[in-house]
Design an enzyme around this catalytic site. Structure first.
Site, PDB file in Angstrom:
ATOM      1  N   LYS A  63       3.388  21.597  38.410  1.00 37.88           N
ATOM      2  CA  LYS A  63       4.295  22.635  37.684  1.00 37.88           C
ATOM      3  C   LYS A  63       3.942  23.012  36.282  1.00 37.88           C
ATOM      4  CE  LYS A  63       9.314  23.210  37.187  1.00 37.88           C
ATOM      5  NZ  LYS A  63      10.608  22.563  37.065  1.00 37.88           N
ATOM      6  N   SER A  89      14.184  25.150  39.862  1.00 32.45           N
ATOM      7  CA  SER A  89      13.136  25.966  39.236  1.00 32.45           C
ATOM      8  C   SER A  89      11.657  25.519  39.748  1.00 32.45           C
ATOM      9  CB  SER A  89      13.155  25.581  37.738  1.00 32.45           C
ATOM     10  OG  SER A  89      12.822  24.301  37.287  1.00 32.45           O
ATOM     11  N   SER A 104      15.906  20.859  40.343  1.00 33.29           N
ATOM     12  CA  SER A 104      14.834  21.420  40.302  1.00 33.29           C
ATOM     13  C   SER A 104      13.549  21.244  41.231  1.00 33.29           C
ATOM     14  CB  SER A 104      14.244  21.987  39.021  1.00 33.29           C
ATOM     15  OG  SER A 104      14.930  23.051  38.542  1.00 33.29           O
TER      16      SER A 104
HETATM   17  N1  GLN Z   1      19.115  25.102  38.536  1.00 31.82           N
HETATM   18  C1  GLN Z   1      19.364  24.438  37.392  1.00 31.82           C
HETATM   19  C2  GLN Z   1      19.587  25.221  36.156  1.00 31.82           C
HETATM   20  O1  GLN Z   1      19.322  26.459  36.208  1.00 31.82           O
HETATM   21  C3  GLN Z   1      18.727  23.263  37.397  1.00 31.82           C
HETATM   22  C4  GLN Z   1      17.312  23.804  36.806  1.00 31.82           C
HETATM   23  C5  GLN Z   1      16.444  22.244  36.746  1.00 31.82           C
HETATM   24  O2  GLN Z   1      16.759  21.274  37.031  1.00 31.82           O
HETATM   25  N2  GLN Z   1      15.449  22.401  35.895  1.00 31.82           N
HETATM   26  O3  GLN Z   1      19.342  24.671  34.839  1.00 31.82           O
END
Ligand code: GLN
Length: 485
Positions: A79, A154, A178
Protein backbone atom coordinates in the site's frame (compact mmCIF):
# COMPACT_ATOMS: atom_id res chain seq x y z
CA UNK A 1 -1.63 -23.58 -13.52
CA UNK A 2 0.40 -20.41 -13.99
CA UNK A 3 2.83 -19.38 -11.26
CA UNK A 4 0.90 -16.17 -10.59
CA UNK A 5 -2.15 -18.25 -9.65
CA UNK A 6 -0.35 -20.09 -6.86
CA UNK A 7 -0.57 -19.09 -3.22
CA UNK A 8 2.52 -17.96 -1.31
CA UNK A 9 2.85 -21.31 0.48
CA UNK A 10 2.62 -23.20 -2.80
CA UNK A 11 5.28 -20.93 -4.28
CA UNK A 12 7.41 -21.34 -1.16
CA UNK A 13 7.29 -25.13 -1.52
CA UNK A 14 8.28 -25.01 -5.19
CA UNK A 15 11.07 -22.56 -4.45
CA UNK A 16 12.30 -24.88 -1.72
CA UNK A 17 12.52 -27.89 -4.02
CA UNK A 18 14.23 -25.82 -6.70
CA UNK A 19 11.34 -26.43 -9.10
CA UNK A 20 11.00 -22.70 -9.78
CA UNK A 21 13.09 -19.60 -9.24
CA UNK A 22 12.05 -16.32 -7.75
CA UNK A 23 12.92 -14.66 -11.08
CA UNK A 24 10.34 -16.87 -12.81
CA UNK A 25 7.71 -16.02 -10.20
CA UNK A 26 8.34 -12.30 -10.53
CA UNK A 27 8.17 -12.57 -14.33
CA UNK A 28 4.89 -14.45 -14.06
CA UNK A 29 3.41 -11.76 -11.79
CA UNK A 30 4.38 -9.05 -14.25
CA UNK A 31 2.90 -11.06 -17.14
CA UNK A 32 -0.31 -11.11 -15.18
CA UNK A 33 -0.04 -7.41 -14.38
CA UNK A 34 0.48 -6.67 -18.06
CA UNK A 35 -2.60 -8.71 -18.93
CA UNK A 36 -5.09 -7.37 -16.36
CA UNK A 37 -3.78 -4.14 -14.86
CA UNK A 38 -5.39 -2.08 -17.61
CA UNK A 39 -8.75 -3.22 -16.24
CA UNK A 40 -8.04 -3.41 -12.51
CA UNK A 41 -5.62 -0.50 -11.97
CA UNK A 42 -4.45 -1.65 -8.57
CA UNK A 43 -0.95 -0.17 -8.77
CA UNK A 44 0.12 3.46 -8.64
CA UNK A 45 3.73 2.52 -9.23
CA UNK A 46 5.43 -0.65 -10.40
CA UNK A 47 8.95 -1.53 -9.36
CA UNK A 48 9.89 -4.23 -11.81
CA UNK A 49 13.62 -3.55 -11.91
CA UNK A 50 13.90 -3.64 -8.14
CA UNK A 51 11.76 -6.79 -7.88
CA UNK A 52 13.86 -8.59 -10.49
CA UNK A 53 17.04 -7.57 -8.74
CA UNK A 54 15.71 -8.77 -5.36
CA UNK A 55 14.57 -12.03 -6.94
CA UNK A 56 17.95 -12.61 -8.56
CA UNK A 57 19.70 -12.03 -5.22
CA UNK A 58 17.47 -14.55 -3.49
CA UNK A 59 17.96 -17.10 -6.27
CA UNK A 60 21.71 -16.66 -5.89
CA UNK A 61 21.56 -17.11 -2.13
CA UNK A 62 19.47 -20.22 -2.52
CA UNK A 63 21.86 -21.64 -5.07
CA UNK A 64 24.70 -20.97 -2.63
CA UNK A 65 22.89 -23.08 -0.04
CA UNK A 66 22.05 -20.21 2.32
CA UNK A 67 19.34 -20.81 4.91
CA UNK A 68 16.30 -18.78 3.78
CA UNK A 69 12.97 -17.89 5.35
CA UNK A 70 9.66 -19.36 4.17
CA UNK A 71 8.71 -16.35 2.07
CA UNK A 72 12.11 -15.78 0.47
CA UNK A 73 11.54 -15.17 -3.22
CA UNK A 74 7.76 -14.65 -2.88
CA UNK A 75 6.67 -11.25 -4.23
CA UNK A 76 4.55 -8.71 -2.37
CA UNK A 77 2.56 -5.56 -3.24
CA UNK A 78 2.61 -2.64 -0.81
CA UNK A 79 0.00 0.00 0.00
CA UNK A 80 1.36 3.38 -0.97
CA UNK A 81 1.41 4.74 2.58
CA UNK A 82 4.23 2.50 3.76
CA UNK A 83 7.59 4.20 3.42
CA UNK A 84 9.81 2.45 0.89
CA UNK A 85 13.32 3.83 0.69
CA UNK A 86 13.97 5.54 -2.61
CA UNK A 87 10.60 4.56 -4.08
CA UNK A 88 7.59 6.84 -4.46
CA UNK A 89 5.35 6.87 -1.37
CA UNK A 90 2.43 9.15 -2.08
CA UNK A 91 -0.51 8.18 0.13
CA UNK A 92 -2.30 8.79 -3.18
CA UNK A 93 -2.28 12.49 -2.39
CA UNK A 94 -1.09 15.41 -4.53
CA UNK A 95 0.69 16.72 -1.48
CA UNK A 96 3.12 13.78 -1.42
CA UNK A 97 3.18 13.20 -5.16
CA UNK A 98 6.95 13.38 -5.47
CA UNK A 99 7.92 12.04 -2.05
CA UNK A 100 10.64 9.39 -1.99
CA UNK A 101 11.28 8.49 1.66
CA UNK A 102 14.89 8.20 2.81
CA UNK A 103 14.06 5.12 4.90
CA UNK A 104 12.00 1.93 4.94
CA UNK A 105 9.06 1.27 7.25
CA UNK A 106 9.86 -1.52 9.71
CA UNK A 107 7.48 -3.90 7.91
CA UNK A 108 9.21 -3.16 4.60
CA UNK A 109 12.59 -3.73 6.17
CA UNK A 110 11.34 -7.08 7.48
CA UNK A 111 9.91 -8.09 4.11
CA UNK A 112 13.17 -7.15 2.40
CA UNK A 113 15.16 -9.09 4.98
CA UNK A 114 12.85 -12.03 4.42
CA UNK A 115 13.80 -11.83 0.73
CA UNK A 116 10.42 -10.74 -0.63
CA UNK A 117 10.59 -8.85 -3.93
CA UNK A 118 8.41 -5.73 -3.95
CA UNK A 119 6.27 -5.64 -7.12
CA UNK A 120 4.85 -2.17 -6.66
CA UNK A 121 2.89 0.30 -4.60
CA UNK A 122 -0.88 0.06 -4.56
CA UNK A 123 -3.70 2.54 -4.92
CA UNK A 124 -5.63 3.73 -1.87
CA UNK A 125 -7.99 6.41 -0.64
CA UNK A 126 -5.97 9.58 -0.01
CA UNK A 127 -4.29 9.24 3.39
CA UNK A 128 -6.41 6.09 3.97
CA UNK A 129 -9.63 8.10 4.31
CA UNK A 130 -12.41 6.25 2.55
CA UNK A 131 -14.11 2.91 1.97
CA UNK A 132 -13.99 2.57 -1.81
CA UNK A 133 -10.56 3.80 -3.01
CA UNK A 134 -12.43 6.48 -4.96
CA UNK A 135 -10.71 9.16 -2.86
CA UNK A 136 -7.34 8.44 -4.50
CA UNK A 137 -5.95 11.55 -6.15
CA UNK A 138 -4.58 9.46 -9.00
CA UNK A 139 -6.81 6.68 -10.31
CA UNK A 140 -9.80 4.43 -9.87
CA UNK A 141 -9.24 0.79 -8.89
CA UNK A 142 -11.87 -1.71 -9.99
CA UNK A 143 -13.11 -4.81 -8.22
CA UNK A 144 -11.78 -7.85 -10.14
CA UNK A 145 -15.13 -9.62 -9.61
CA UNK A 146 -17.04 -6.89 -11.42
CA UNK A 147 -15.21 -3.99 -13.01
CA UNK A 148 -18.23 -1.74 -12.51
CA UNK A 149 -17.96 -2.01 -8.74
CA UNK A 150 -15.62 -0.57 -6.13
CA UNK A 151 -12.92 -2.78 -4.58
CA UNK A 152 -13.52 -1.41 -1.09
CA UNK A 153 -11.06 0.79 0.72
CA UNK A 154 -8.94 2.37 1.75
CA UNK A 155 -6.50 -0.44 0.80
CA UNK A 156 -8.49 -1.21 -2.37
CA UNK A 157 -5.38 -1.46 -4.55
CA UNK A 158 -3.74 -4.08 -2.34
CA UNK A 159 -6.93 -6.15 -2.14
CA UNK A 160 -7.60 -5.95 -5.88
CA UNK A 161 -3.97 -6.84 -6.73
CA UNK A 162 -4.14 -10.03 -4.64
CA UNK A 163 -7.65 -10.97 -5.82
CA UNK A 164 -6.60 -10.46 -9.46
CA UNK A 165 -3.47 -12.62 -8.90
CA UNK A 166 -1.15 -9.72 -9.71
CA UNK A 167 0.70 -10.54 -6.48
CA UNK A 168 0.26 -13.44 -4.05
CA UNK A 169 0.50 -11.18 -1.01
CA UNK A 170 0.05 -7.53 -0.10
CA UNK A 171 0.35 -5.18 2.85
CA UNK A 172 -2.32 -2.73 3.86
CA UNK A 173 -3.29 -0.60 6.81
CA UNK A 174 -6.52 -0.63 8.79
CA UNK A 175 -7.77 2.32 10.83
CA UNK A 176 -11.47 1.52 10.68
CA UNK A 177 -11.64 -1.47 8.35
CA UNK A 178 -9.29 -0.66 5.48
CA UNK A 179 -7.79 -4.16 5.32
CA UNK A 180 -10.77 -6.31 6.30
CA UNK A 181 -13.43 -4.51 4.25
CA UNK A 182 -11.61 -4.53 0.86
CA UNK A 183 -10.51 -8.12 1.57
CA UNK A 184 -14.18 -9.04 2.07
CA UNK A 185 -15.38 -7.18 -1.00
CA UNK A 186 -12.65 -8.73 -3.19
CA UNK A 187 -13.07 -12.27 -1.85
CA UNK A 188 -9.71 -12.73 -0.12
CA UNK A 189 -8.30 -12.98 3.42
CA UNK A 190 -7.29 -9.81 5.28
CA UNK A 191 -6.25 -9.26 8.86
CA UNK A 192 -6.00 -6.29 11.18
CA UNK A 193 -3.73 -7.50 13.94
CA UNK A 194 -4.04 -6.27 17.54
CA UNK A 195 -2.95 -2.67 18.05
CA UNK A 196 0.74 -3.03 18.91
CA UNK A 197 1.27 -6.41 17.22
CA UNK A 198 2.97 -4.87 14.18
CA UNK A 199 5.26 -1.84 14.19
CA UNK A 200 3.81 1.33 12.69
CA UNK A 201 7.24 2.88 12.14
CA UNK A 202 7.23 4.21 8.60
CA UNK A 203 3.46 3.95 8.19
CA UNK A 204 2.33 7.42 7.19
CA UNK A 205 -0.12 8.18 9.97
CA UNK A 206 -3.82 8.81 9.61
CA UNK A 207 -5.14 8.22 13.16
CA UNK A 208 -2.29 6.91 15.28
CA UNK A 209 -4.33 5.27 18.05
CA UNK A 210 -6.30 3.24 15.50
CA UNK A 211 -3.88 2.54 12.62
CA UNK A 212 -2.46 -0.94 12.25
CA UNK A 213 -0.61 -2.67 9.40
CA UNK A 214 -1.64 -6.14 8.28
CA UNK A 215 -1.62 -8.80 5.54
CA UNK A 216 -3.76 -9.54 2.49
CA UNK A 217 -3.61 -13.07 1.11
CA UNK A 218 -5.59 -15.59 -0.93
CA UNK A 219 -5.76 -18.06 1.93
CA UNK A 220 -5.27 -18.31 5.69
CA UNK A 221 -1.89 -20.06 5.56
CA UNK A 222 -0.47 -17.23 3.46
CA UNK A 223 -1.92 -14.68 5.87
CA UNK A 224 -0.22 -16.48 8.78
CA UNK A 225 3.09 -16.60 6.91
CA UNK A 226 3.07 -12.88 6.24
CA UNK A 227 2.07 -12.09 9.82
CA UNK A 228 5.03 -14.19 10.98
CA UNK A 229 7.26 -11.96 8.88
CA UNK A 230 6.00 -8.56 10.03
CA UNK A 231 4.87 -9.03 13.68
CA UNK A 232 6.87 -8.34 16.80
CA UNK A 233 8.46 -5.60 18.87
CA UNK A 234 10.35 -2.68 17.36
CA UNK A 235 12.48 -0.15 19.25
CA UNK A 236 11.40 2.53 16.79
CA UNK A 237 7.70 2.30 17.69
CA UNK A 238 6.97 2.70 21.40
CA UNK A 239 3.40 1.48 20.90
CA UNK A 240 4.61 -1.79 19.39
CA UNK A 241 4.21 -4.33 22.18
CA UNK A 242 6.97 -6.51 23.53
CA UNK A 243 4.81 -9.62 23.37
CA UNK A 244 6.29 -12.87 22.02
CA UNK A 245 5.26 -13.80 18.48
CA UNK A 246 4.07 -17.40 18.18
CA UNK A 247 4.63 -19.30 14.93
CA UNK A 248 1.28 -18.49 13.33
CA UNK A 249 1.64 -21.22 10.72
CA UNK A 250 2.44 -23.95 13.23
CA UNK A 251 -0.78 -23.31 15.19
CA UNK A 252 -3.14 -23.53 12.20
CA UNK A 253 -3.76 -27.26 12.50
CA UNK A 254 -4.83 -27.21 16.13
CA UNK A 255 -8.55 -27.36 15.32
CA UNK A 256 -11.51 -25.56 16.86
CA UNK A 257 -13.11 -28.25 19.04
CA UNK A 258 -14.74 -26.48 22.00
CA UNK A 259 -13.89 -22.97 20.79
CA UNK A 260 -16.43 -20.50 22.20
CA UNK A 261 -17.82 -18.17 19.57
CA UNK A 262 -20.04 -15.17 20.30
CA UNK A 263 -22.21 -13.93 17.44
CA UNK A 264 -22.56 -10.15 17.77
CA UNK A 265 -26.32 -9.56 17.63
CA UNK A 266 -26.10 -5.87 16.78
CA UNK A 267 -23.95 -6.57 13.72
CA UNK A 268 -25.83 -9.60 12.41
CA UNK A 269 -29.46 -8.61 12.91
CA UNK A 270 -28.97 -4.83 13.02
CA UNK A 271 -30.26 -2.27 10.59
CA UNK A 272 -28.37 -2.04 7.32
CA UNK A 273 -27.04 -5.60 7.26
CA UNK A 274 -28.00 -6.88 3.84
CA UNK A 275 -30.07 -10.12 3.97
CA UNK A 276 -27.70 -11.91 1.56
CA UNK A 277 -24.73 -11.05 3.76
CA UNK A 278 -26.52 -12.12 6.93
CA UNK A 279 -27.51 -15.38 5.25
CA UNK A 280 -23.93 -16.28 4.32
CA UNK A 281 -22.66 -15.39 7.78
CA UNK A 282 -25.26 -17.56 9.49
CA UNK A 283 -24.36 -20.44 7.17
CA UNK A 284 -20.75 -19.96 8.26
CA UNK A 285 -21.92 -20.24 11.87
CA UNK A 286 -23.48 -23.63 11.02
CA UNK A 287 -20.19 -24.77 9.51
CA UNK A 288 -18.22 -23.66 12.57
CA UNK A 289 -20.69 -25.48 14.79
CA UNK A 290 -20.25 -28.67 12.76
CA UNK A 291 -16.52 -28.27 13.26
CA UNK A 292 -16.97 -28.30 17.03
CA UNK A 293 -17.27 -24.59 17.90
CA UNK A 294 -19.83 -23.62 20.52
CA UNK A 295 -21.68 -20.67 19.00
CA UNK A 296 -24.26 -18.44 20.65
CA UNK A 297 -25.56 -14.91 20.22
CA UNK A 298 -24.29 -12.14 22.42
CA UNK A 299 -24.77 -8.40 22.74
CA UNK A 300 -22.20 -5.60 22.86
CA UNK A 301 -24.55 -2.86 24.08
CA UNK A 302 -22.32 0.16 23.36
CA UNK A 303 -21.22 -0.94 19.91
CA UNK A 304 -23.76 1.35 18.23
CA UNK A 305 -21.71 4.34 19.41
CA UNK A 306 -18.65 3.19 17.47
CA UNK A 307 -19.39 5.25 14.40
CA UNK A 308 -19.82 8.64 16.14
CA UNK A 309 -16.81 7.92 18.36
CA UNK A 310 -14.69 7.07 15.32
CA UNK A 311 -15.72 10.24 13.49
CA UNK A 312 -14.50 12.35 16.41
CA UNK A 313 -11.30 10.49 17.31
CA UNK A 314 -10.04 9.69 13.80
CA UNK A 315 -10.46 13.24 12.42
CA UNK A 316 -8.99 14.70 15.65
CA UNK A 317 -5.87 12.59 15.27
CA UNK A 318 -5.73 13.21 11.52
CA UNK A 319 -5.90 16.97 11.99
CA UNK A 320 -2.82 16.72 14.17
CA UNK A 321 -0.95 14.16 12.03
CA UNK A 322 -1.56 16.02 8.78
CA UNK A 323 -0.42 19.37 10.17
CA UNK A 324 3.09 18.49 9.02
CA UNK A 325 2.22 18.85 5.32
CA UNK A 326 2.84 22.55 5.04
CA UNK A 327 4.87 22.91 1.86
CA UNK A 328 8.04 23.62 3.82
CA UNK A 329 9.35 20.33 5.13
CA UNK A 330 8.55 18.07 2.19
CA UNK A 331 5.95 17.40 -0.43
CA UNK A 332 4.06 19.78 -2.66
CA UNK A 333 4.50 23.56 -2.30
CA UNK A 334 2.28 26.10 -4.02
CA UNK A 335 3.83 28.06 -6.86
CA UNK A 336 1.24 30.83 -6.53
CA UNK A 337 2.37 34.19 -5.13
CA UNK A 338 2.00 34.24 -1.33
CA UNK A 339 1.84 37.14 1.11
CA UNK A 340 3.40 35.40 4.13
CA UNK A 341 4.18 31.98 5.58
CA UNK A 342 0.57 31.37 6.65
CA UNK A 343 -0.62 32.14 3.16
CA UNK A 344 1.95 29.63 1.87
CA UNK A 345 0.62 26.95 4.24
CA UNK A 346 -2.99 27.68 3.31
CA UNK A 347 -2.49 27.70 -0.47
CA UNK A 348 -0.27 24.61 -0.38
CA UNK A 349 -2.76 22.64 1.69
CA UNK A 350 -5.74 23.75 -0.36
CA UNK A 351 -3.98 22.57 -3.53
CA UNK A 352 -2.45 19.43 -2.07
CA UNK A 353 -5.29 17.84 -0.12
CA UNK A 354 -8.45 16.41 -1.63
CA UNK A 355 -11.95 17.20 -0.42
CA UNK A 356 -12.38 14.30 2.03
CA UNK A 357 -9.04 14.97 3.68
CA UNK A 358 -9.81 18.68 4.08
CA UNK A 359 -13.22 17.83 5.51
CA UNK A 360 -11.71 15.53 8.12
CA UNK A 361 -8.98 18.01 9.08
CA UNK A 362 -11.69 20.61 9.66
CA UNK A 363 -13.85 18.20 11.67
CA UNK A 364 -10.89 17.22 13.83
CA UNK A 365 -9.67 20.77 14.36
CA UNK A 366 -13.17 21.72 15.46
CA UNK A 367 -13.49 18.77 17.86
CA UNK A 368 -10.13 19.64 19.44
CA UNK A 369 -10.68 23.38 19.71
CA UNK A 370 -10.72 24.92 23.20
CA UNK A 371 -14.49 25.39 23.41
CA UNK A 372 -15.41 21.92 22.17
CA UNK A 373 -12.61 19.66 23.39
CA UNK A 374 -14.51 18.44 26.46
CA UNK A 375 -17.86 18.16 24.72
CA UNK A 376 -16.58 16.18 21.74
CA UNK A 377 -13.08 14.77 22.00
CA UNK A 378 -13.04 13.95 25.71
CA UNK A 379 -16.56 12.56 25.54
CA UNK A 380 -15.56 10.36 22.60
CA UNK A 381 -12.59 9.02 24.57
CA UNK A 382 -14.90 8.08 27.43
CA UNK A 383 -17.32 6.29 25.13
CA UNK A 384 -14.35 4.54 23.53
CA UNK A 385 -13.58 3.10 26.97
CA UNK A 386 -17.18 1.88 27.28
CA UNK A 387 -16.97 0.13 23.93
CA UNK A 388 -13.67 -1.44 24.90
CA UNK A 389 -15.19 -2.69 28.16
CA UNK A 390 -17.98 -4.40 26.17
CA UNK A 391 -15.26 -6.35 24.39
CA UNK A 392 -13.41 -7.03 27.66
CA UNK A 393 -16.59 -8.50 29.10
CA UNK A 394 -17.08 -10.64 25.99
CA UNK A 395 -13.61 -12.17 26.33
CA UNK A 396 -14.64 -13.60 29.69
CA UNK A 397 -17.08 -15.83 27.81
CA UNK A 398 -15.81 -16.16 24.27
CA UNK A 399 -12.59 -16.95 22.44
CA UNK A 400 -13.83 -15.40 19.23
CA UNK A 401 -16.55 -12.93 18.25
CA UNK A 402 -18.20 -13.18 14.86
CA UNK A 403 -20.13 -10.88 12.50
CA UNK A 404 -20.08 -9.82 8.84
CA UNK A 405 -17.05 -7.80 7.70
CA UNK A 406 -19.16 -5.46 5.59
CA UNK A 407 -22.93 -4.96 5.79
CA UNK A 408 -23.18 -5.23 1.98
CA UNK A 409 -21.25 -6.68 -0.93
CA UNK A 410 -19.28 -4.33 -3.20
CA UNK A 411 -21.43 -1.58 -4.68
CA UNK A 412 -21.33 0.11 -8.07
CA UNK A 413 -19.25 3.25 -8.55
CA UNK A 414 -21.18 6.27 -7.37
CA UNK A 415 -24.03 4.17 -5.93
CA UNK A 416 -23.40 5.17 -2.29
CA UNK A 417 -23.68 8.71 -0.94
CA UNK A 418 -21.28 10.05 1.71
CA UNK A 419 -23.35 8.76 4.61
CA UNK A 420 -23.79 5.30 3.12
CA UNK A 421 -20.03 5.17 2.48
CA UNK A 422 -19.34 5.85 6.14
CA UNK A 423 -21.98 3.43 7.40
CA UNK A 424 -20.30 0.72 5.31
CA UNK A 425 -17.67 0.48 8.07
CA UNK A 426 -20.14 -0.30 10.82
CA UNK A 427 -18.85 -3.85 11.36
CA UNK A 428 -15.14 -3.09 11.27
CA UNK A 429 -14.72 0.20 13.17
CA UNK A 430 -15.52 -1.21 16.66
CA UNK A 431 -12.47 -3.50 16.36
CA UNK A 432 -10.11 -0.53 15.92
CA UNK A 433 -11.83 1.43 18.67
CA UNK A 434 -11.17 -1.46 21.07
CA UNK A 435 -7.67 -2.16 19.69
CA UNK A 436 -8.40 -5.87 19.28
CA UNK A 437 -7.66 -8.23 16.37
CA UNK A 438 -9.94 -8.89 13.39
CA UNK A 439 -9.79 -11.08 10.31
CA UNK A 440 -11.98 -11.34 7.23
CA UNK A 441 -12.35 -14.57 5.32
CA UNK A 442 -14.49 -15.36 2.25
CA UNK A 443 -17.78 -17.08 3.21
CA UNK A 444 -19.75 -17.18 -0.02
CA UNK A 445 -21.40 -14.92 -2.56
CA UNK A 446 -24.42 -12.68 -2.80
CA UNK A 447 -25.52 -11.46 -6.23
CA UNK A 448 -22.30 -12.92 -7.63
CA UNK A 449 -20.13 -10.78 -5.33
CA UNK A 450 -17.98 -12.09 -2.45
CA UNK A 451 -19.14 -11.90 1.18
CA UNK A 452 -16.68 -11.71 4.06
CA UNK A 453 -16.99 -13.31 7.49
CA UNK A 454 -15.31 -11.36 10.26
CA UNK A 455 -13.70 -13.12 13.21
CA UNK A 456 -12.63 -10.92 16.12
CA UNK A 457 -10.25 -11.92 18.90
CA UNK A 458 -8.90 -10.49 22.12
CA UNK A 459 -5.55 -8.69 22.09
CA UNK A 460 -2.71 -10.88 20.81
CA UNK A 461 -4.96 -13.84 20.00
CA UNK A 462 -4.14 -13.76 16.27
CA UNK A 463 -3.19 -17.43 16.56
CA UNK A 464 -6.72 -18.36 17.64
CA UNK A 465 -8.31 -16.26 14.88
CA UNK A 466 -6.09 -17.84 12.24
CA UNK A 467 -6.78 -21.31 13.61
CA UNK A 468 -10.55 -20.76 13.46
CA UNK A 469 -10.30 -19.23 9.99
CA UNK A 470 -8.14 -22.13 8.80
CA UNK A 471 -10.58 -24.74 10.08
CA UNK A 472 -13.41 -22.91 8.32
CA UNK A 473 -11.41 -22.57 5.13
CA UNK A 474 -10.55 -26.28 5.08
CA UNK A 475 -14.25 -27.10 5.39
CA UNK A 476 -15.30 -24.79 2.53
CA UNK A 477 -14.33 -24.03 -1.06
CA UNK A 478 -14.83 -20.26 -1.17
CA UNK A 479 -11.14 -19.41 -1.08
CA UNK A 480 -10.59 -21.40 -4.27
CA UNK A 481 -12.92 -19.20 -6.33
CA UNK A 482 -11.17 -16.66 -8.56
CA UNK A 483 -12.66 -13.81 -10.56
CA UNK A 484 -12.63 -14.17 -14.33
CA UNK A 485 -10.74 -11.30 -15.86
N1 GLN B 1 -13.33 3.75 5.83
C1 GLN B 1 -12.87 4.29 7.07
C2 GLN B 1 -12.57 5.75 6.89
O1 GLN B 1 -12.97 6.28 5.92
C3 GLN B 1 -11.67 3.54 7.55
C4 GLN B 1 -10.45 3.83 6.78
C5 GLN B 1 -9.26 3.06 7.24
O2 GLN B 1 -9.37 2.02 7.89
N2 GLN B 1 -8.10 3.59 6.93
O3 GLN B 1 -11.98 6.39 7.69
Amino acid sequence: MELYELTAHQLSERLGTGEVSSREIVTSCYDRIEAVEGKVQAFVSQTRQLAEQQAAEIDQKRAAGEELGALAGVPIAVKDLLCTKGLPTTCCSQILENFHPPYDATVIERCRQAGMPIVGKTNMDEFAMGSSTENSAFQVTRNPWDLETIPGGSSGGSAAAVAACEAPLALGSDTGGSIRQPAALCGIVGMKPTYGRVSRYGLIAYASSLDQIGPFARDVTDCAMLLNTIAGPDDRDATCADVPVPDYVACLQQGVEGLKVGIIQELVHGEGIHPGVKGRVLEAVDTLQELGCECEETSLPNIDYSMPVYYIIAPAECSSNLARYDGVRYGHRTTKPVSDIYDLFAKTRAEGFGEEVRLRIMLGTYALSAGYYDAYYLKALKVRTLIKSDFDAAWEKYDVLLCPTSPTVAWKFGEFDQLALKLADICTIPVNIAGVAGLSIPCGFDDGMPVGLQLIGKPFSEDILLRAAYAYEQATEWHKQRPEL
